[in-house]
Design an enzyme around this catalytic site. Sequence first.
Site, PDB file in Angstrom:
ATOM      1  N   ARG A 136     -56.883  19.386 -14.905  1.00  0.00           N
ATOM      2  CA  ARG A 136     -57.108  17.944 -15.084  1.00  0.00           C
ATOM      3  C   ARG A 136     -58.589  17.563 -15.001  1.00  0.00           C
ATOM      4  NH1 ARG A 136     -52.561  16.631 -10.632  1.00  0.00           N
ATOM      5  NH2 ARG A 136     -53.066  18.794 -10.111  1.00  0.00           N
ATOM      6  N   LEU A 170     -56.966  27.977  -0.550  1.00  0.00           N
ATOM      7  CA  LEU A 170     -56.403  28.174  -1.886  1.00  0.00           C
ATOM      8  C   LEU A 170     -57.405  27.692  -2.927  1.00  0.00           C
ATOM      9  CD1 LEU A 170     -52.724  26.946  -1.303  1.00  0.00           C
ATOM     10  CD2 LEU A 170     -53.732  29.218  -0.921  1.00  0.00           C
TER      11      LEU A 170
HETATM   12  C1  UD1 Z   1     -50.785  19.943  -3.816  1.00  0.00           C
HETATM   13  C2  UD1 Z   1     -49.462  19.917  -3.057  1.00  0.00           C
HETATM   14  C3  UD1 Z   1     -49.060  18.470  -2.805  1.00  0.00           C
HETATM   15  C4  UD1 Z   1     -50.150  17.769  -2.022  1.00  0.00           C
HETATM   16  C5  UD1 Z   1     -51.467  17.877  -2.750  1.00  0.00           C
HETATM   17  C6  UD1 Z   1     -52.567  17.309  -1.878  1.00  0.00           C
HETATM   18  C7  UD1 Z   1     -48.337  21.906  -3.909  1.00  0.00           C
HETATM   19  C8  UD1 Z   1     -47.236  22.419  -4.738  1.00  0.00           C
HETATM   20  N1  UD1 Z   1     -48.463  20.599  -3.878  1.00  0.00           N
HETATM   21  O1  UD1 Z   1     -50.587  19.352  -5.078  1.00  0.00           O
HETATM   22  O2  UD1 Z   1     -47.855  18.405  -2.073  1.00  0.00           O
HETATM   23  O3  UD1 Z   1     -49.786  16.417  -1.812  1.00  0.00           O
HETATM   24  O4  UD1 Z   1     -51.785  19.250  -3.047  1.00  0.00           O
HETATM   25  O5  UD1 Z   1     -53.793  17.357  -2.555  1.00  0.00           O
HETATM   26  O6  UD1 Z   1     -49.015  22.680  -3.276  1.00  0.00           O
HETATM   27  N2  UD1 Z   1     -53.849  26.994  -6.297  1.00  0.00           N
HETATM   28  C9  UD1 Z   1     -53.988  28.359  -6.295  1.00  0.00           C
HETATM   29  N3  UD1 Z   1     -53.173  29.103  -7.096  1.00  0.00           N
HETATM   30  C10 UD1 Z   1     -52.230  28.548  -7.886  1.00  0.00           C
HETATM   31  C11 UD1 Z   1     -52.094  27.135  -7.887  1.00  0.00           C
HETATM   32  C12 UD1 Z   1     -52.910  26.387  -7.071  1.00  0.00           C
HETATM   33  O7  UD1 Z   1     -54.829  28.915  -5.592  1.00  0.00           O
HETATM   34  O8  UD1 Z   1     -51.528  29.294  -8.568  1.00  0.00           O
HETATM   35  C13 UD1 Z   1     -54.740  26.203  -5.430  1.00  0.00           C
HETATM   36  C14 UD1 Z   1     -55.593  25.242  -6.229  1.00  0.00           C
HETATM   37  O9  UD1 Z   1     -56.829  25.875  -6.569  1.00  0.00           O
HETATM   38  C15 UD1 Z   1     -55.781  24.085  -5.259  1.00  0.00           C
HETATM   39  C16 UD1 Z   1     -54.542  24.147  -4.374  1.00  0.00           C
HETATM   40  O10 UD1 Z   1     -53.959  25.406  -4.587  1.00  0.00           O
HETATM   41  O11 UD1 Z   1     -56.921  24.239  -4.449  1.00  0.00           O
HETATM   42  C17 UD1 Z   1     -53.560  23.036  -4.707  1.00  0.00           C
HETATM   43  O12 UD1 Z   1     -53.191  23.131  -6.075  1.00  0.00           O
HETATM   44  P1  UD1 Z   1     -53.131  21.833  -6.999  1.00  0.00           P
HETATM   45  O13 UD1 Z   1     -52.669  22.248  -8.338  1.00  0.00           O
HETATM   46  O14 UD1 Z   1     -54.363  21.060  -6.914  1.00  0.00           O
HETATM   47  O15 UD1 Z   1     -51.932  21.056  -6.285  1.00  0.00           O
HETATM   48  P2  UD1 Z   1     -51.626  19.504  -6.315  1.00  0.00           P
HETATM   49  O16 UD1 Z   1     -50.868  19.190  -7.558  1.00  0.00           O
HETATM   50  O17 UD1 Z   1     -52.837  18.735  -6.056  1.00  0.00           O
HETATM   51 CA    CA Z   2     -54.976  19.191  -5.750  1.00  0.00          CA
END
Ligand code: UD1
Ligand code: CA
Length: 466
Positions: free
Chosen positions: A17, A10
């Site tokens: 942030r 992902l």
């Molecule tokens: C996420 C997890 C959380 C976990 C944490 C660990 C979710 C909802 N939560 O939170 O439970 O403890 O990671 O680091 O997943 N991304 C996409 N498309 C989107 C949104 C996000 O590709 O629409 C990708 C981001 O680029 C990233 C990953 O998904 O690599 C996680 O997204 P991020 O927003 O960082 O989630 P966290 O709040 O860190």
């Molecule tokens: Ca994250």
Amino acid sequence: MSGNTGLIVLAAGKGTRMKSRHPKVLHEAGGRSLLQHALAAAIGAGFSPADILVVIGHAAGAVRARAEAAGARCVVQQPQLGSGDAVRAARKPAEAYARVLVINGDMPLVSSRTLRALCDLLEAGAAAALATAEPAESRPYGRILRDPATGRVLAIVEDQVASPEQKAIRELNAGFYGFETARLWPALAAIGADNPHGEYYLTDVIAQLSRSGAEIAGYRLPDPEEILGINTRQELAQADSLLRRREARRLMEAGVTIYAPESVRIDAGVLVGEDTVLEAGVELRGRCRIGSGCRIGAGSLLTDMELGEDVEVLPYSVLNAATAESGARIGPFTRLREGAHVGAGAHVGNFVELKKARLGAGSKAMHLAYLGDAEIGADSNIGAGTITCNYDGRAKHATRIGDDCFIGSNSTLVAPLEIGARAYIGAGSVITEKVAPEALALGRSRQVEKPGWRRRRDKIAANRGG
Ligand code: UD1
Ligand code: CA
């Protein structure tokens, strides 16, 4: 990895942030981008690049270029509606696999071992598997809800929506998952976006699967460091230092002495031979290949360097994309630039700069010289202050110096120029024409001497009353 398991990274999120112009997954820690770390872990776990699907969205072009360069395939998520929505974007290509791993692209400490462990759990029959850890510091990550009686994983609760009791749970969601694909799609279709960000959380899939009675295997990370996700610049710095400490440990286990390991910075993939010593503050970047028995002096910065055996680099040298053969001695304060080559047993000393210059075996350039676009034979001595004038304002020209030459101090060698073997150049010469082997060349004005000049001057001054 069997052709039956794919892996989704992902990497579509913006990384708000980070407060950056660049997409988060292209920020670097430990000398590699976050994306490269994820891909390297997947490839290390046995996934072929073609079985890796990278979900891109924010700054898609830049991320795609890096992912495809590694051989992975990309799918676009537009707009970005959360990690669950991101997995949905990969459905078409992912449907070809019986099982998929899903990993957040912002987790540079992820190990191949963890990915293999998740595969093993799926192959043993779990419908889903997820990695968890209880790190010493609390972090605002998803909390793992388990059935108090059986210990079964029931759900992941995101920090933003967790109750105070749930926030007290110390077991956290790492962001590495495995799914049986046939169970994944219906669960993904059933999740909503009823949360403060209005996003589709991948983590909500766990509660869906749990309710439907599926077996969800939790895998506790043996190394809780792996759980570090990068959302802020502080976390990026923390990951960078952890990764470099990991590299220092790897080298020490392989027989390298590192004084003050907390001060060295070593990029992933750097190779260093046994009994080489790294002094404090050394940085080894990019693709350095360093032989055994070398010593790299304090504060030296080496990038893409190749050193043979028993090479000594004295402190504060800056060496880039060059090579040095066994027994060479370099520094202190030497600068080697791209294409420089220091032959076996040759010496390059302080404030000497070499660019696309080959210094033959046993030759010496010990002090204050610039050698650019030059080829110097064996056992020649380049005096202090020698300059190859390789640039005429339009083009670069080459200087060729044979074996066993002596170039006097402060020589100015105007290229294109050839100096034959065993020739001597008088100190302070400006040499513009070819010098034959064995010759002495002098290119300076003859010394003038005026006997008794001081006495005459003093007399004149006294007569003037001065
Ligand atoms: C996420 C997890 C959380 C976990 C944490 C660990 C979710 C909802 N939560 O939170 O439970 O403890 O990671 O680091 O997943 N991304 C996409 N498309 C989107 C949104 C996000 O590709 O629409 C990708 C981001 O680029 C990233 C990953 O998904 O690599 C996680 O997204 P991020 O927003 O960082 O989630 P966290 O709040 O860190
Ligand atoms: Ca994250």
